[in-house]
Design an enzyme around this catalytic site. Sequence first.
Site, short mmCIF file in Angstrom:
data_model
loop_
_atom_site.label_atom_id
_atom_site.label_comp_id
_atom_site.label_asym_id
_atom_site.label_seq_id
_atom_site.Cartn_x
_atom_site.Cartn_y
_atom_site.Cartn_z
N ILE A 151 30.73 42.14 30.08
CA ILE A 151 29.71 42.72 30.97
C ILE A 151 30.27 43.96 31.67
O ILE A 151 29.59 44.97 31.84
CB ILE A 151 29.22 41.68 32.00
CG1 ILE A 151 28.76 40.41 31.28
CG2 ILE A 151 28.08 42.25 32.85
CD1 ILE A 151 28.50 39.22 32.20
N ASP A 170 42.01 46.18 35.21
CA ASP A 170 41.88 45.03 34.31
C ASP A 170 43.31 44.57 33.97
O ASP A 170 44.18 45.41 33.75
CB ASP A 170 41.12 45.43 33.03
CG ASP A 170 40.50 44.23 32.29
OD1 ASP A 170 39.29 44.22 32.08
OD2 ASP A 170 41.28 43.30 31.97
N LEU A 174 43.96 42.70 31.36
CA LEU A 174 43.96 42.48 29.90
C LEU A 174 44.18 41.01 29.53
O LEU A 174 44.62 40.71 28.40
CB LEU A 174 45.00 43.38 29.23
CG LEU A 174 44.75 44.89 29.44
CD1 LEU A 174 45.94 45.70 28.89
CD2 LEU A 174 43.46 45.34 28.76
N ASP A 178 47.16 43.17 38.11
CA ASP A 178 46.71 41.79 38.28
C ASP A 178 46.30 41.63 39.75
O ASP A 178 47.13 41.77 40.65
CB ASP A 178 47.85 40.81 37.94
CG ASP A 178 47.31 39.38 37.85
OD1 ASP A 178 47.67 38.65 36.91
OD2 ASP A 178 46.48 39.02 38.72
N ASN A 186 43.07 32.60 40.88
CA ASN A 186 42.63 33.88 40.32
C ASN A 186 41.31 34.34 40.94
O ASN A 186 41.20 35.46 41.45
CB ASN A 186 42.46 33.75 38.80
CG ASN A 186 42.21 35.13 38.17
OD1 ASN A 186 42.68 36.14 38.67
ND2 ASN A 186 41.43 35.15 37.09
N SER A 235 26.65 33.81 39.27
CA SER A 235 26.15 33.09 38.10
C SER A 235 25.07 32.09 38.47
O SER A 235 25.11 31.49 39.54
CB SER A 235 27.32 32.34 37.45
OG SER A 235 26.85 31.43 36.49
N TYR A 277 34.94 26.42 38.02
CA TYR A 277 34.47 27.81 37.82
C TYR A 277 33.24 28.05 38.67
O TYR A 277 33.19 28.99 39.47
CB TYR A 277 34.14 28.08 36.34
CG TYR A 277 33.25 29.28 36.19
CD1 TYR A 277 31.88 29.13 35.98
CD2 TYR A 277 33.77 30.56 36.30
CE1 TYR A 277 31.05 30.23 35.88
CE2 TYR A 277 32.94 31.68 36.20
CZ TYR A 277 31.58 31.49 35.99
OH TYR A 277 30.76 32.58 35.90
N LYS A 326 32.40 30.56 42.23
CA LYS A 326 31.30 31.51 42.45
C LYS A 326 30.57 31.18 43.76
O LYS A 326 30.20 32.06 44.53
CB LYS A 326 30.32 31.49 41.27
CG LYS A 326 30.86 32.06 39.99
CD LYS A 326 31.30 33.52 40.16
CE LYS A 326 31.90 34.09 38.89
NZ LYS A 326 32.42 35.46 39.09
N VAL A 345 24.88 21.83 17.56
CA VAL A 345 23.86 21.94 18.61
C VAL A 345 24.10 20.78 19.58
O VAL A 345 24.01 19.61 19.19
CB VAL A 345 22.44 21.85 18.02
CG1 VAL A 345 21.39 21.80 19.13
CG2 VAL A 345 22.20 23.03 17.08
N GLY A 349 28.44 18.55 31.41
CA GLY A 349 28.24 19.63 32.39
C GLY A 349 27.04 20.49 32.09
O GLY A 349 26.60 21.28 32.94
#
Length: 336
Positions: A13, A32, A34, A59, A100, A125, A150, A154, A217, A297
């Site tokens: 993004i 970044d 990387l 970083d 992080n 998100s 995660y 957010k 699926v 989840g």
Amino acid sequence: MKKILVTGGLGFIGSHTVVELQNAGFEVVIIDNLSNSKIEVLDNIQEITNKKPEFFNIDLRNKKDVKHFFNTNSIDGIIHFAASKAVGESVNIPLEYYENNINSLVFILQEMKNHKISNFIFSSSCTIYGQADELPITENSPIKPAESPYGNTKQIGEEIIRDASKVTNINAISLRYFNPIGAHESIKIGELPIGIPQNLIPYITQTAMGIRKELSVFGDDYNTPDGTAIRDYIHVVDLAKAHISALKRLIDKRNNESFEFFNVGTGKGNSVLEIIQKFETATNVKLNYKITDRRAGDVTAAYADVSKIQKELSWQNEKTLTEALISAWEWQKSVK
Ligand code: WQD
């Protein structure tokens, strides 16, 4: 020309947003580390826009390096993408995710305060809503307890930004992404999952390429018309443009509060089987797939109410799902 820092600007993004920022006349500097992106993306961006962004391999967990960057670079705004973002992985290594995603955010906000930088766009998100009680999901939908570390980073991230914006010069907009897919029309940038793709669309395109034997699926026993889970798939270029609209709102001081948040989606939901069918029709490629158990989840359905962003930011997605799927397929075929 205003200079905008894009952290994580070589990512999926982030790179698409850098292109749209340059197209909109902004100067861009990328940070970044990387860890989940490739340095070649910098040249790919230049091939698209003829402008090579400044790049710093920093970083953001290193507070000294973050401080040094802001002491030596004059920035007018920040779009913050840099974060670890694999839901499943975050369950296994939560401390790395909190270090992080949270520490980096705090270090950046501290430097914004120190250097009187006001404009901040945060990559959030739809996962913060969990399984919403009502659909489509509005920004007033309750924030449910996060289903993963995660998603929790957010939620915590938004709370940190809200609190900081109350007592500093920081004005922030949090963009709550639904499911970003596809690639730039130039097919020079796109999604580059490292290893086995977690997300549906790259798994589909790698299966269509024969890199993966067949798509699983994850469950067809959900309470949906065809039993498979529903999501709101938005073209990554439309999502990138939403960041420009949000940034301009802050620069022009059109924001109503010091912390605002918007859903970014198409407002339409599609099931996994519908995506498979649309992909096969759009690309004329037959997809091998099998139905397996649900993935832990996963929620049954998530798609956005986009009336707030349409009204406040005059933003609306422009590209169709078919265009997004075709661009993802064209991109997959171009990847070496
Ligand atoms: C989509 C659907 C799966 C893979 C992700 C991120 C989340 C947020 C939004 C960033 C689900 C099904 C998937 C596969 C499948 N992005 N699926 N087989 O889980 O909605 O959320 O995008 O903030 O953080 O995790 O996206 O692409 O993983 O799954 O059946 O091999 O496809 O069950 O219904 P998700 P996804």
